[in-house]
Each structure stands twice: as C-alpha cells, then as structure tokens.
Design a protein around this motif. Structure first.
Motif, PDB file in Angstrom:
ATOM      1  N   TYR A  92     -23.096  15.077  23.198  1.00 42.00           N
ATOM      2  CA  TYR A  92     -21.935  15.515  22.453  1.00 42.00           C
ATOM      3  C   TYR A  92     -22.216  15.372  20.964  1.00 42.00           C
ATOM      4  N   HIS A  93     -21.299  15.850  20.139  1.00 38.59           N
ATOM      5  CA  HIS A  93     -21.544  15.882  18.706  1.00 38.59           C
ATOM      6  C   HIS A  93     -20.462  15.156  17.919  1.00 38.59           C
ATOM      7  N   MET A  94     -20.915  14.290  17.011  1.00 41.66           N
ATOM      8  CA  MET A  94     -20.058  13.632  16.022  1.00 41.66           C
ATOM      9  C   MET A  94     -20.268  14.405  14.727  1.00 41.66           C
ATOM     10  N   ILE A  95     -19.199  14.927  14.133  1.00 41.50           N
ATOM     11  CA  ILE A  95     -19.311  15.814  12.980  1.00 41.50           C
ATOM     12  C   ILE A  95     -18.575  15.205  11.793  1.00 41.50           C
ATOM     13  N   CYS A  96     -19.296  15.079  10.680  1.00 43.49           N
ATOM     14  CA  CYS A  96     -18.690  14.534   9.463  1.00 43.49           C
ATOM     15  C   CYS A  96     -17.900  15.635   8.758  1.00 43.49           C
ATOM     16  N   GLU A  97     -16.634  15.350   8.496  1.00 44.01           N
ATOM     17  CA  GLU A  97     -15.786  16.323   7.801  1.00 44.01           C
ATOM     18  C   GLU A  97     -16.068  16.349   6.304  1.00 44.01           C
ATOM     19  N   GLY A  98     -16.812  15.354   5.816  1.00 38.57           N
ATOM     20  CA  GLY A  98     -17.149  15.324   4.403  1.00 38.57           C
ATOM     21  C   GLY A  98     -18.348  16.191   4.074  1.00 38.57           C
ATOM     22  N   CYS A  99     -19.469  15.948   4.781  1.00 40.96           N
ATOM     23  CA  CYS A  99     -20.723  16.640   4.432  1.00 40.96           C
ATOM     24  C   CYS A  99     -21.207  17.607   5.505  1.00 40.96           C
ATOM     25  N   GLY A 100     -20.588  17.596   6.680  1.00 42.39           N
ATOM     26  CA  GLY A 100     -20.984  18.511   7.744  1.00 42.39           C
ATOM     27  C   GLY A 100     -22.106  18.000   8.626  1.00 42.39           C
ATOM     28  N   LYS A 101     -22.591  16.788   8.378  1.00 43.95           N
ATOM     29  CA  LYS A 101     -23.669  16.225   9.206  1.00 43.95           C
ATOM     30  C   LYS A 101     -23.219  16.173  10.657  1.00 43.95           C
ATOM     31  N   ILE A 102     -24.137  16.496  11.569  1.00 38.15           N
ATOM     32  CA  ILE A 102     -23.847  16.464  13.005  1.00 38.15           C
ATOM     33  C   ILE A 102     -24.811  15.477  13.653  1.00 38.15           C
ATOM     34  N   VAL A 103     -24.271  14.522  14.380  1.00 34.74           N
ATOM     35  CA  VAL A 103     -25.086  13.513  15.058  1.00 34.74           C
ATOM     36  C   VAL A 103     -24.806  13.609  16.555  1.00 34.74           C
ATOM     37  N   ASP A 104     -25.880  13.623  17.346  1.00 35.56           N
ATOM     38  CA  ASP A 104     -25.747  13.652  18.805  1.00 35.56           C
ATOM     39  C   ASP A 104     -25.394  12.262  19.329  1.00 35.56           C
ATOM     40  N   PHE A 105     -24.590  12.232  20.385  1.00 32.99           N
ATOM     41  CA  PHE A 105     -24.386  10.981  21.116  1.00 32.99           C
ATOM     42  C   PHE A 105     -24.196  11.307  22.588  1.00 32.99           C
ATOM     43  N   ASN A 106     -24.561  10.363  23.412  1.00 32.95           N
ATOM     44  CA  ASN A 106     -24.451  10.510  24.853  1.00 32.95           C
ATOM     45  C   ASN A 106     -23.268   9.664  25.322  1.00 32.95           C
ATOM     46  N   TYR A 107     -22.499  10.179  26.241  1.00 29.08           N
ATOM     47  CA  TYR A 107     -21.366   9.439  26.784  1.00 29.08           C
ATOM     48  C   TYR A 107     -21.281   9.737  28.276  1.00 29.08           C
ATOM     49  N   PRO A 108     -22.043   8.992  29.075  1.00 28.55           N
ATOM     50  CA  PRO A 108     -22.153   9.293  30.519  1.00 28.55           C
ATOM     51  C   PRO A 108     -20.824   9.301  31.269  1.00 28.55           C
ATOM     52  N   VAL A 109     -19.808   8.642  30.743  1.00 27.88           N
ATOM     53  CA  VAL A 109     -18.510   8.624  31.414  1.00 27.88           C
ATOM     54  C   VAL A 109     -17.992  10.044  31.617  1.00 27.88           C
ATOM     55  N   LEU A 110     -18.375  10.968  30.729  1.00 31.69           N
ATOM     56  CA  LEU A 110     -17.897  12.345  30.826  1.00 31.69           C
ATOM     57  C   LEU A 110     -18.752  13.241  31.718  1.00 31.69           C
ATOM     58  N   ASP A 111     -19.779  12.695  32.345  1.00 38.74           N
ATOM     59  CA  ASP A 111     -20.663  13.521  33.174  1.00 38.74           C
ATOM     60  C   ASP A 111     -19.911  14.272  34.273  1.00 38.74           C
ATOM     61  N   ASP A 112     -18.832  13.702  34.767  1.00 39.62           N
ATOM     62  CA  ASP A 112     -18.079  14.325  35.861  1.00 39.62           C
ATOM     63  C   ASP A 112     -16.903  15.165  35.388  1.00 39.62           C
ATOM     64  N   VAL A 113     -16.757  15.364  34.085  1.00 36.39           N
ATOM     65  CA  VAL A 113     -15.571  16.044  33.569  1.00 36.39           C
ATOM     66  C   VAL A 113     -15.430  17.471  34.114  1.00 36.39           C
ATOM     67  N   GLU A 114     -16.528  18.174  34.321  1.00 38.16           N
ATOM     68  CA  GLU A 114     -16.437  19.540  34.844  1.00 38.16           C
ATOM     69  C   GLU A 114     -15.921  19.554  36.274  1.00 38.16           C
ATOM     70  N   THR A 115     -16.406  18.619  37.082  1.00 34.10           N
ATOM     71  CA  THR A 115     -15.964  18.527  38.477  1.00 34.10           C
ATOM     72  C   THR A 115     -14.478  18.193  38.536  1.00 34.10           C
ATOM     73  N   VAL A 116     -14.059  17.238  37.717  1.00 37.00           N
ATOM     74  CA  VAL A 116     -12.645  16.845  37.686  1.00 37.00           C
ATOM     75  C   VAL A 116     -11.781  18.006  37.198  1.00 37.00           C
ATOM     76  N   ALA A 117     -12.219  18.677  36.132  1.00 36.42           N
ATOM     77  CA  ALA A 117     -11.449  19.802  35.589  1.00 36.42           C
ATOM     78  C   ALA A 117     -11.312  20.916  36.626  1.00 36.42           C
ATOM     79  N   ALA A 118     -12.401  21.226  37.317  1.00 33.15           N
ATOM     80  CA  ALA A 118     -12.358  22.276  38.340  1.00 33.15           C
ATOM     81  C   ALA A 118     -11.401  21.883  39.457  1.00 33.15           C
ATOM     82  N   HIS A 119     -11.470  20.640  39.879  1.00 32.34           N
ATOM     83  CA  HIS A 119     -10.615  20.155  40.963  1.00 32.34           C
ATOM     84  C   HIS A 119      -9.137  20.220  40.572  1.00 32.34           C
TER      85      HIS A 119
END
Length: 144
Positions: A92-119
C-alpha cells in the motif's frame, strides 16, 4: 534483490513476446532499483543522457506495455502526471500531502479484504488499492 526482480521482469516480458530493447531494459532497471514511484517525465530525465534519441513518448509507450503485461502499476491521483510502481508484492502507499513523496508499506491484515468484500457485496473483485495520506517526517521538520 533488484537484479533478481529485473531478471524476472525481463524473462516475463520475453516469454509474452515483448522484444527487449536497450531503452526498455533501462526503464525497467530504473523502476526496479529505486522505489520512488516516478512519473514518465522523471524516468525520461534520468535516462536521456544514456539515450539521446529517446523521447518522452518512448518512455510512455514502454510503460504502457509494462502495465498491460502486469509488470508496473499506473498510479493516477488526479493530477496531471501518473506515477508508476514496479509490481513486487502486494503493498500500500503512504502519500505526503506536503511534498508528494510516496512510501510503500505492507499490511498483511488486509490480505483478505477482497474475499471479504466479495462475500459481503456479491461483487466479483478484480483488485484493490489503499492510500493513506499524511505529512512525511521531512515536511514535519520544515513546519516547526
């Protein structure tokens, strides 16, 4: 790690019938060595000294091919320039509203979000994207 990602991307493109030109290889190399989420113009400026005959259109055309083959993701935030992210793992992406820098981060808790959303909705989910907005440490330092 970057060399391995580059080799995998080159192999994948060749297997899908994409010819590997020196410019195409350089664009891929640029995307795999830095995690800056560059625009096509930034890639062009970084590589123009190596390829004086390369145009910004060449960069855009190659990025389009990479996107169609699943090698890069185009990130469009409503401004004039799309940014491009080399596809490695789900992140996922953390985006700075000041300078526009984008930093990647991983958040495994959301790995199932597509399955849950579909269900929950009955939708057939194709993909998802999460962006978190805030102020990066550099911009926080400049405020005080």
């Amino acid at each position: 790690m970057a060399n391995e990602m580059l080799d995998d991307a080159v192999r994948s493109l060749r297997e899908s019938g994409v010819r590997m030109t020196p410019q195409r290889h350089a664009i891929l190399e640029y995307l795999t060595t830095g995690h800056t989420h560059p625009t096509a113009d930034e890639i062009y400026r970084a590589l123009e000294h190596r390829f004086p005959n390369m145009s910004v259109a060449t960069v855009y055309n190659n990025l389009r091919v990479f996107r169609e083959k699943g090698i890069v993701e185009e990130m469009n935030y409503g401004d004039a320039s799309s940014r491009f992210d080399f596809v490695t793992t789900r992140h996922y992406h953390m985006i700075c509203e000041g300078c526009g820098k984008i930093v990647d981060f991983n958040y495994p808790v959301l790995d199932d979000v597509e399955t849950v959303a579909a269900h929950l909705t009955g939708f057939k989910v194709d993909r998802h994207r999460l962006e978190v907005y805030g102020t990066c440490p550099d911009c926080q330092s400049n405020v005080h």
